[in-house]
Design a protein around this motif. Structure first.
Motif, PDB file in Angstrom:
ATOM      1  N   ILE A  38     -46.358  14.738  -9.898  1.00  0.00           N
ATOM      2  CA  ILE A  38     -45.306  14.340 -10.835  1.00  0.00           C
ATOM      3  C   ILE A  38     -44.445  13.198 -10.303  1.00  0.00           C
ATOM      4  O   ILE A  38     -44.054  12.316 -11.050  1.00  0.00           O
ATOM      5  CB  ILE A  38     -44.427  15.552 -11.222  1.00  0.00           C
ATOM      6  CG1 ILE A  38     -45.268  16.547 -12.013  1.00  0.00           C
ATOM      7  CG2 ILE A  38     -43.206  15.115 -12.030  1.00  0.00           C
ATOM      8  CD1 ILE A  38     -44.552  17.826 -12.381  1.00  0.00           C
ATOM      9  N   LEU A  39     -44.149  13.216  -9.015  1.00  0.00           N
ATOM     10  CA  LEU A  39     -43.246  12.193  -8.484  1.00  0.00           C
ATOM     11  C   LEU A  39     -43.938  10.855  -8.217  1.00  0.00           C
ATOM     12  O   LEU A  39     -43.279   9.867  -7.930  1.00  0.00           O
ATOM     13  CB  LEU A  39     -42.540  12.700  -7.222  1.00  0.00           C
ATOM     14  CG  LEU A  39     -41.597  13.892  -7.456  1.00  0.00           C
ATOM     15  CD1 LEU A  39     -40.920  14.300  -6.155  1.00  0.00           C
ATOM     16  CD2 LEU A  39     -40.570  13.604  -8.541  1.00  0.00           C
ATOM     17  N   LYS A  60     -48.671   6.497 -11.397  1.00  0.00           N
ATOM     18  CA  LYS A  60     -49.598   7.071 -12.374  1.00  0.00           C
ATOM     19  C   LYS A  60     -48.818   7.433 -13.631  1.00  0.00           C
ATOM     20  O   LYS A  60     -47.957   8.293 -13.624  1.00  0.00           O
ATOM     21  CB  LYS A  60     -50.282   8.307 -11.796  1.00  0.00           C
ATOM     22  CG  LYS A  60     -51.233   7.953 -10.668  1.00  0.00           C
ATOM     23  CD  LYS A  60     -51.989   9.168 -10.180  1.00  0.00           C
ATOM     24  CE  LYS A  60     -53.021   8.814  -9.138  1.00  0.00           C
ATOM     25  NZ  LYS A  60     -52.448   8.244  -7.922  1.00  0.00           N
ATOM     26  N   LYS A  61     -49.128   6.717 -14.705  1.00  0.00           N
ATOM     27  CA  LYS A  61     -48.466   6.974 -15.982  1.00  0.00           C
ATOM     28  C   LYS A  61     -49.028   8.262 -16.576  1.00  0.00           C
ATOM     29  O   LYS A  61     -50.226   8.519 -16.511  1.00  0.00           O
ATOM     30  CB  LYS A  61     -48.710   5.817 -16.964  1.00  0.00           C
ATOM     31  CG  LYS A  61     -48.045   4.534 -16.530  1.00  0.00           C
ATOM     32  CD  LYS A  61     -46.558   4.571 -16.798  1.00  0.00           C
ATOM     33  CE  LYS A  61     -45.852   3.336 -16.303  1.00  0.00           C
ATOM     34  NZ  LYS A  61     -44.594   3.634 -15.658  1.00  0.00           N
ATOM     35  N   HIS A  70     -40.143  16.844 -12.893  1.00  0.00           N
ATOM     36  CA  HIS A  70     -40.297  15.949 -14.046  1.00  0.00           C
ATOM     37  C   HIS A  70     -38.973  15.234 -14.324  1.00  0.00           C
ATOM     38  O   HIS A  70     -38.946  14.037 -14.606  1.00  0.00           O
ATOM     39  CB  HIS A  70     -40.758  16.811 -15.241  1.00  0.00           C
ATOM     40  CG  HIS A  70     -40.939  16.047 -16.496  1.00  0.00           C
ATOM     41  ND1 HIS A  70     -40.120  16.234 -17.574  1.00  0.00           N
ATOM     42  CD2 HIS A  70     -41.849  15.106 -16.861  1.00  0.00           C
ATOM     43  CE1 HIS A  70     -40.518  15.434 -18.557  1.00  0.00           C
ATOM     44  NE2 HIS A  70     -41.557  14.742 -18.156  1.00  0.00           N
ATOM     45  N   GLU A  71     -37.878  15.969 -14.193  1.00  0.00           N
ATOM     46  CA  GLU A  71     -36.560  15.360 -14.380  1.00  0.00           C
ATOM     47  C   GLU A  71     -36.292  14.313 -13.306  1.00  0.00           C
ATOM     48  O   GLU A  71     -35.758  13.245 -13.598  1.00  0.00           O
ATOM     49  CB  GLU A  71     -35.472  16.444 -14.340  1.00  0.00           C
ATOM     50  CG  GLU A  71     -34.733  16.525 -15.634  1.00  0.00           C
ATOM     51  CD  GLU A  71     -33.801  17.711 -15.751  1.00  0.00           C
ATOM     52  OE1 GLU A  71     -32.835  17.820 -14.973  1.00  0.00           O
ATOM     53  OE2 GLU A  71     -34.044  18.523 -16.652  1.00  0.00           O
ATOM     54  N   GLN A  72     -36.665  14.612 -12.061  1.00  0.00           N
ATOM     55  CA  GLN A  72     -36.472  13.643 -10.971  1.00  0.00           C
ATOM     56  C   GLN A  72     -37.269  12.368 -11.255  1.00  0.00           C
ATOM     57  O   GLN A  72     -36.775  11.257 -11.034  1.00  0.00           O
ATOM     58  CB  GLN A  72     -36.895  14.248  -9.634  1.00  0.00           C
ATOM     59  CG  GLN A  72     -35.938  15.312  -9.131  1.00  0.00           C
ATOM     60  CD  GLN A  72     -36.490  16.087  -7.929  1.00  0.00           C
ATOM     61  OE1 GLN A  72     -37.489  15.723  -7.336  1.00  0.00           O
ATOM     62  NE2 GLN A  72     -35.824  17.187  -7.600  1.00  0.00           N
ATOM     63  N   GLU A 125     -35.491   8.449 -11.993  1.00  0.00           N
ATOM     64  CA  GLU A 125     -35.882   7.152 -11.418  1.00  0.00           C
ATOM     65  C   GLU A 125     -36.136   6.138 -12.529  1.00  0.00           C
ATOM     66  O   GLU A 125     -35.759   4.972 -12.421  1.00  0.00           O
ATOM     67  CB  GLU A 125     -37.117   7.297 -10.512  1.00  0.00           C
ATOM     68  CG  GLU A 125     -36.842   8.090  -9.246  1.00  0.00           C
ATOM     69  CD  GLU A 125     -35.625   7.590  -8.476  1.00  0.00           C
ATOM     70  OE1 GLU A 125     -35.544   6.382  -8.178  1.00  0.00           O
ATOM     71  OE2 GLU A 125     -34.721   8.409  -8.185  1.00  0.00           O
ATOM     72  N   GLN A 126     -36.770   6.583 -13.607  1.00  0.00           N
ATOM     73  CA  GLN A 126     -37.023   5.706 -14.751  1.00  0.00           C
ATOM     74  C   GLN A 126     -35.686   5.258 -15.369  1.00  0.00           C
ATOM     75  O   GLN A 126     -35.520   4.084 -15.708  1.00  0.00           O
ATOM     76  CB  GLN A 126     -37.869   6.447 -15.792  1.00  0.00           C
ATOM     77  CG  GLN A 126     -38.193   5.606 -17.015  1.00  0.00           C
ATOM     78  CD  GLN A 126     -38.908   6.410 -18.091  1.00  0.00           C
ATOM     79  OE1 GLN A 126     -39.061   7.623 -17.995  1.00  0.00           O
ATOM     80  NE2 GLN A 126     -39.343   5.718 -19.125  1.00  0.00           N
ATOM     81  N   ILE A 127     -34.746   6.177 -15.505  1.00  0.00           N
ATOM     82  CA  ILE A 127     -33.429   5.855 -16.065  1.00  0.00           C
ATOM     83  C   ILE A 127     -32.721   4.818 -15.191  1.00  0.00           C
ATOM     84  O   ILE A 127     -32.138   3.860 -15.703  1.00  0.00           O
ATOM     85  CB  ILE A 127     -32.573   7.139 -16.234  1.00  0.00           C
ATOM     86  CG1 ILE A 127     -33.131   7.980 -17.393  1.00  0.00           C
ATOM     87  CG2 ILE A 127     -31.096   6.798 -16.433  1.00  0.00           C
ATOM     88  CD1 ILE A 127     -32.573   9.392 -17.474  1.00  0.00           C
ATOM     89  N   LYS A 128     -32.804   4.976 -13.878  1.00  0.00           N
ATOM     90  CA  LYS A 128     -32.184   4.002 -12.963  1.00  0.00           C
ATOM     91  C   LYS A 128     -32.802   2.619 -13.174  1.00  0.00           C
ATOM     92  O   LYS A 128     -32.093   1.611 -13.160  1.00  0.00           O
ATOM     93  CB  LYS A 128     -32.356   4.436 -11.509  1.00  0.00           C
ATOM     94  CG  LYS A 128     -31.488   5.629 -11.135  1.00  0.00           C
ATOM     95  CD  LYS A 128     -31.776   6.072  -9.703  1.00  0.00           C
ATOM     96  CE  LYS A 128     -30.939   7.272  -9.307  1.00  0.00           C
ATOM     97  NZ  LYS A 128     -31.295   7.776  -7.976  1.00  0.00           N
ATOM     98  N   GLU A 129     -34.117   2.571 -13.374  1.00  0.00           N
ATOM     99  CA  GLU A 129     -34.790   1.290 -13.614  1.00  0.00           C
ATOM    100  C   GLU A 129     -34.340   0.675 -14.937  1.00  0.00           C
ATOM    101  O   GLU A 129     -34.115  -0.532 -15.023  1.00  0.00           O
ATOM    102  CB  GLU A 129     -36.312   1.475 -13.624  1.00  0.00           C
ATOM    103  CG  GLU A 129     -36.881   1.716 -12.250  1.00  0.00           C
ATOM    104  CD  GLU A 129     -38.359   2.088 -12.270  1.00  0.00           C
ATOM    105  OE1 GLU A 129     -39.000   2.027 -13.343  1.00  0.00           O
ATOM    106  OE2 GLU A 129     -38.874   2.460 -11.200  1.00  0.00           O
TER     107      GLU A 129
END
Length: 171
Positions: A78-79, A83-84, A152-154, A158-162
């Motif tokens: 997951i992390l 890999k999409k 999954h939230e973690q 990271e996506q939100i930070k990007e």
């Protein structure tokens, strides 16, 4: 539920809320491009995944089959954001805009439902003995379904930070 899992659920959710609390609704709903999700949509997806996880675990608990399923290194899978993983339609977010406080309420509600549901499971050891097919991870023991919530939230934090960097949000 063991304390580590409980602490990880709590800490990860707090980190998520910290990332979004100070955003304006406009920032929250801005998409980095038209084929990507907004921060609001990422958060709505997390709510839907948590609700779907409750259903999956409830369904898995009713199953009679108790054959031990192979444990997976869900953290590694997951992390790894190289890999999409395509979200199944049932956990795809709405396209309508959201308000930050509205999503925080939804996140709080879904977490409360999860914790209430988990507290009703008298024998927690059964979670390691039963499994249900996960859309991205395959056959997964029920206790690992719980673990995948915060992992999954973690991943999505990271996506939100990007997205925030892309939108040039300085918080």
């Amino acid at each position: 539920m063991n304390n580590l899992v409980n602490d990880n659920l709590f800490e990860t959710r707090n980190n998520l809320v910290k990332e979004i609390t100070l955003l304006s609704d406009a920032q929250f709903n801005s998409k980095p491009d038209r084929n990507k999700w907004s921060i609001a949509q990422v958060c709505h997806h997390l709510v839907l995944v948590e609700e779907a996880t409750i259903k999956a675990i409830a369904w898995g608990l009713k199953e009679i089959d108790r054959s031990q399923k192979e444990r997976k290194n869900v953290q590694l899978i997951i992390l790894d954001r190289t890999k999409k993983i395509k979200a199944p339609k049932m956990v795809g977010p709405d396209v309508e805009p959201f308000e930050v406080h509205q999503i925080i309420d939804l996140l709080n509600d879904s977490r409360k439902k999860l914790m209430t549901f988990l507290s009703t499971i008298e024998d927690q050891s059964i979670l390691a003995e039963k499994s249900v097919k996960h859309p991205a991870l395959g056959e997964l023991p029920l206790d690992q379904w719980i673990e995948q919530i915060y992992l999954h939230e973690q991943r999505h934090i990271e996506q939100i930070k990007e997205i925030k960097l892309f939108l040039d949000v300085r918080h």
